[in-house]
Design an enzyme around this catalytic site. Structure first.
Site, PDB file in Angstrom:
ATOM      1  CG  ASP A 152      -1.832  -1.247   1.233  1.00 53.03           C
ATOM      2  OD1 ASP A 152      -3.047  -1.089   1.059  1.00 53.03           O
ATOM      3  OD2 ASP A 152      -1.317  -2.368   1.397  1.00 53.03           O
ATOM      4  CG  ASP A 180      -4.001  -1.277  -2.542  1.00 56.41           C
ATOM      5  OD1 ASP A 180      -4.479  -1.867  -3.538  1.00 56.41           O
ATOM      6  OD2 ASP A 180      -4.666  -1.041  -1.519  1.00 56.41           O
ATOM      7  CE1 TYR A 183      -4.421   3.322  -1.581  1.00 57.94           C
ATOM      8  CE2 TYR A 183      -2.136   2.865  -2.106  1.00 57.94           C
ATOM      9  CZ  TYR A 183      -3.242   2.651  -1.325  1.00 57.94           C
ATOM     10  OH  TYR A 183      -3.191   1.761  -0.290  1.00 57.94           O
ATOM     11  CG  ASN A 223      -8.270  -2.600  -2.734  1.00 57.41           C
ATOM     12  OD1 ASN A 223      -7.225  -2.911  -2.136  1.00 57.41           O
ATOM     13  ND2 ASN A 223      -8.943  -1.493  -2.439  1.00 57.41           N
ATOM     14  CG  HIS A 224      -6.499   1.220  -4.263  1.00 57.35           C
ATOM     15  ND1 HIS A 224      -7.546   2.103  -4.412  1.00 57.35           N
ATOM     16  CD2 HIS A 224      -6.379   1.002  -2.929  1.00 57.35           C
ATOM     17  CE1 HIS A 224      -8.035   2.419  -3.218  1.00 57.35           C
ATOM     18  NE2 HIS A 224      -7.352   1.750  -2.298  1.00 57.35           N
ATOM     19  CG  HIS A 310      -3.932  -6.028  -1.505  1.00 62.28           C
ATOM     20  ND1 HIS A 310      -2.896  -5.169  -1.184  1.00 62.28           N
ATOM     21  CD2 HIS A 310      -5.072  -5.310  -1.309  1.00 62.28           C
ATOM     22  CE1 HIS A 310      -3.386  -3.990  -0.829  1.00 62.28           C
ATOM     23  NE2 HIS A 310      -4.701  -4.050  -0.896  1.00 62.28           N
ATOM     24  CG  HIS A 319      -9.735   0.521   9.336  1.00 66.19           C
ATOM     25  ND1 HIS A 319      -9.314   0.785  10.632  1.00 66.19           N
ATOM     26  CD2 HIS A 319     -10.369   1.649   8.910  1.00 66.19           C
ATOM     27  CE1 HIS A 319      -9.665   2.018  10.964  1.00 66.19           C
ATOM     28  NE2 HIS A 319     -10.301   2.556   9.944  1.00 66.19           N
ATOM     29  CG  HIS A 320      -9.618  -3.007   4.507  1.00 68.06           C
ATOM     30  ND1 HIS A 320     -10.577  -2.673   3.589  1.00 68.06           N
ATOM     31  CD2 HIS A 320      -8.667  -2.031   4.424  1.00 68.06           C
ATOM     32  CE1 HIS A 320     -10.244  -1.551   2.976  1.00 68.06           C
ATOM     33  NE2 HIS A 320      -9.090  -1.136   3.471  1.00 68.06           N
ATOM     34  CG  HIS A 349      -6.996  -4.754   1.932  1.00 66.41           C
ATOM     35  ND1 HIS A 349      -7.325  -3.790   0.998  1.00 66.41           N
ATOM     36  CD2 HIS A 349      -8.178  -5.335   2.301  1.00 66.41           C
ATOM     37  CE1 HIS A 349      -8.632  -3.796   0.818  1.00 66.41           C
ATOM     38  NE2 HIS A 349      -9.165  -4.719   1.589  1.00 66.41           N
ATOM     39  CB  VAL A 350      -5.085  -3.775   7.351  1.00 66.10           C
ATOM     40  CG1 VAL A 350      -5.267  -2.997   8.657  1.00 66.10           C
ATOM     41  CG2 VAL A 350      -6.252  -4.708   7.112  1.00 66.10           C
ATOM     42  CG  HIS A 351      -4.003   1.657   4.769  1.00 65.79           C
ATOM     43  ND1 HIS A 351      -4.954   2.530   4.298  1.00 65.79           N
ATOM     44  CD2 HIS A 351      -3.761   0.777   3.762  1.00 65.79           C
ATOM     45  CE1 HIS A 351      -5.282   2.210   3.061  1.00 65.79           C
ATOM     46  NE2 HIS A 351      -4.568   1.147   2.712  1.00 65.79           N
TER      47      HIS A 351
END
Length: 466
Positions: A152, A180, A183, A223-224, A310, A319-320, A349-351
């Site tokens: 990410d 990711d 973006y 996903n991005h 990911h 989150h997620h 995925h999870v930041h």
């Protein structure tokens, strides 16, 4: 001139959570008359680390070669492009029509292991890039190597900090990015100059060049990278930009998916790269390929077996949490990874950062894979604060940007550190030895990794950097 100004404005506009880095367009503008290569980056060109793919973009120059050698002043060898340079076009659901520059890929083969090479790309007519250098990975089957792992990434000041820290580690042979990337699809879509735009792929390519023109970057889709939103005439082909801009060793590892899933080997490591956002059920091509790839692994040559994806299968952040790409993929593939004794699984995925103890079927299991979530490279959305009560399988978690460093010492001992971006320094916050249970005395287990000399942090308590 108007386009250059617009691009500069896009790069400078800040969001409420993470300010994008100010990306200079000077180089792109100055190069236009000569059409010099831009956005140069490397990837491993085959499944065993003896080849390197050089990728770059030009405005209109169709031809291209790579000149290379072991001396900066003697680039005596050359290779041509793998195929004709090509563009792609993208229609955004938000009104923008974009056509890329010409994308070039060339492969240098039969490289010596652990050797410094110099190269430049381009052509005599339109000019060449700067001279870059890279060090090839250690020989396949060797015991030691170092790799960086990020997820990410994005293109903010935090992204630049992460890249600077990776660049400063001169011992790292390769970087793995678990989805990711740019973006380009996720700027605020209703605000001026924050529109979803493919031009952000170009600014991202310029951002990463100083690092990954000198070190191979291995990527997988998040996903991005899907970039399919809205009905026609918006572009309907998923992963279009991702597939065109990179050239991973898919065919070389028996995959027919382009860059969507593949594997590679380097030094003592076999690394499998999976796609959370395409069919992964037991009758899918991806599942069948995974089963075959796992069967081919020779642990006497590559004793360390890692998997990247990911969407994380285990995650205690709010989150997620428990998305279908996580729970369904785990249900489909977890038994395979357990059966073949995968050592560790890296996800994004999870930041935020989180390290799990070995876990299987949602329970700690000393013989199971270790899971590490590393989706904290610097994306524009900011760190993911907020956790559920810490499960027994969660060892360490912290919502901050950073990157991971994996130093493999031999066939049984690996040193993992997570480097948090604190001010200008990559502060080591998590530090653990991952040791194969089979090598330890007085243990009943023959598989899995023991976490030794570990730190702990639950993500909630007041915390000072170690």
């Amino acid at each position: 001139m108007a386009l250059a100004l617009a691009l500069a404005v896009i790069a400078l506009v800040s969001s409420s959570k993470a300010a994008p880095v100010a990306l200079s367009q000077t180089r792109l503008h100055l190069r236009a008359s000569e059409d010099l290569p831009q956005q140069v980056h490397l990837a491993l060109g085959n499944a065993d680390g003896t080849s390197m793919v050089v990728s770059w973009i030009t405005n209109d120059a169709k031809s291209g070669i790579v000149e290379y050698g072991r001396s900066q002043s003697a680039l005596t060898q050359q290779v041509g492009q793998l195929s004709d340079a090509e563009r792609y076009s993208f229609q955004s659901a938000y009104g923008e029509h974009y056509t890329s520059g010409l994308i070039h890929h060339a492969k240098i083969e039969n490289l010596e292991p652990a050797t410094v090479y110099y190269y430049r790309c381009g052509c005599q007519t339109n000019g060449f890039s700067n001279v870059f250098s890279f060090t090839t990975p250690p020989r396949l089957g060797s015991k030691r190597m170092v790799m960086s792992i990020i997820g990410d990434l994005g293109q903010t000041a935090n992204s630049s900090s992460t890249l600077d820290h990776i660049k400063s580690d001169t011992t790292s042979n390769i970087t793995v990015l678990v989805g990711d990337l740019s973006y380009a699809d996720s700027a605020q879509k209703t605000e001026p100059f924050h529109n979803c735009t493919q031009r952000r792929w170009d600014s991202w390519g310029e951002l990463i060049e100083p690092v990954f023109a000198n070190q191979p970057l291995m990527v997988l889709p998040g996903n991005h990278e899907i970039e399919q939103e809205g009905p026609s005439p918006a572009t309907q082909e998923k992963f279009l930009a991702y597939q065109k801009r990179f050239r991973m060793p898919s065919k070389e590892s028996g995959s027919s998916s382009g860059n969507l899933y593949y594997s590679f080997e380097t030094g003592p490591v076999h690394f499998i790269m999976l796609n959370s956002y395409m069919d992964f059920t037991s009758d899918s091509d991806q599942y069948k390929w995974l089963a075959q790839d796992l069967k081919k692994v020779d642990r006497s040559v590559t004793p360390w077996l890692f998997v990247g994806m990911h969407a994380p299968w285990y995650n205690s952040n709010v989150h997620h949490h428990d998305e279908p790409e996580e729970t369904d993929m785990r249900k489909a593939m977890e038994d395979l990874l357990f059966e073949y004794d995968v050592d560790a699984v890296f996800s994004g995925h999870v930041h935020a950062y989180e390290r799990m103890y070995p876990v299987y079927k949602n329970k700690t299991n000393p013989e199971a894979p270790t899971y590490l979530n590393i989706g904290d490279g610097g994306n524009r959305e900011g760190p993911a604060f907020g956790y559920f009560p810490q499960p027994s399988w969660s060892a360490y978690r912290e919502p901050a940007f950073g990157h991971g460093r994996l130093e493999i010492f031999n066939e049984t001992h690996t040193h993992w550190t997570w480097h948090k971006n604190l001010n200008s320094e990559p502060t080591v916050s998590d530090d653990v030895w991952l040791v194969k249970q089979s090598s330890l005395p007085n243990t009943p287990y023959n598989r899995g990794l023991m976490h030794l000399h570990t730190r702990s942090f639950d993500g909630f308590a007041p915390f000072e950097s170690f």
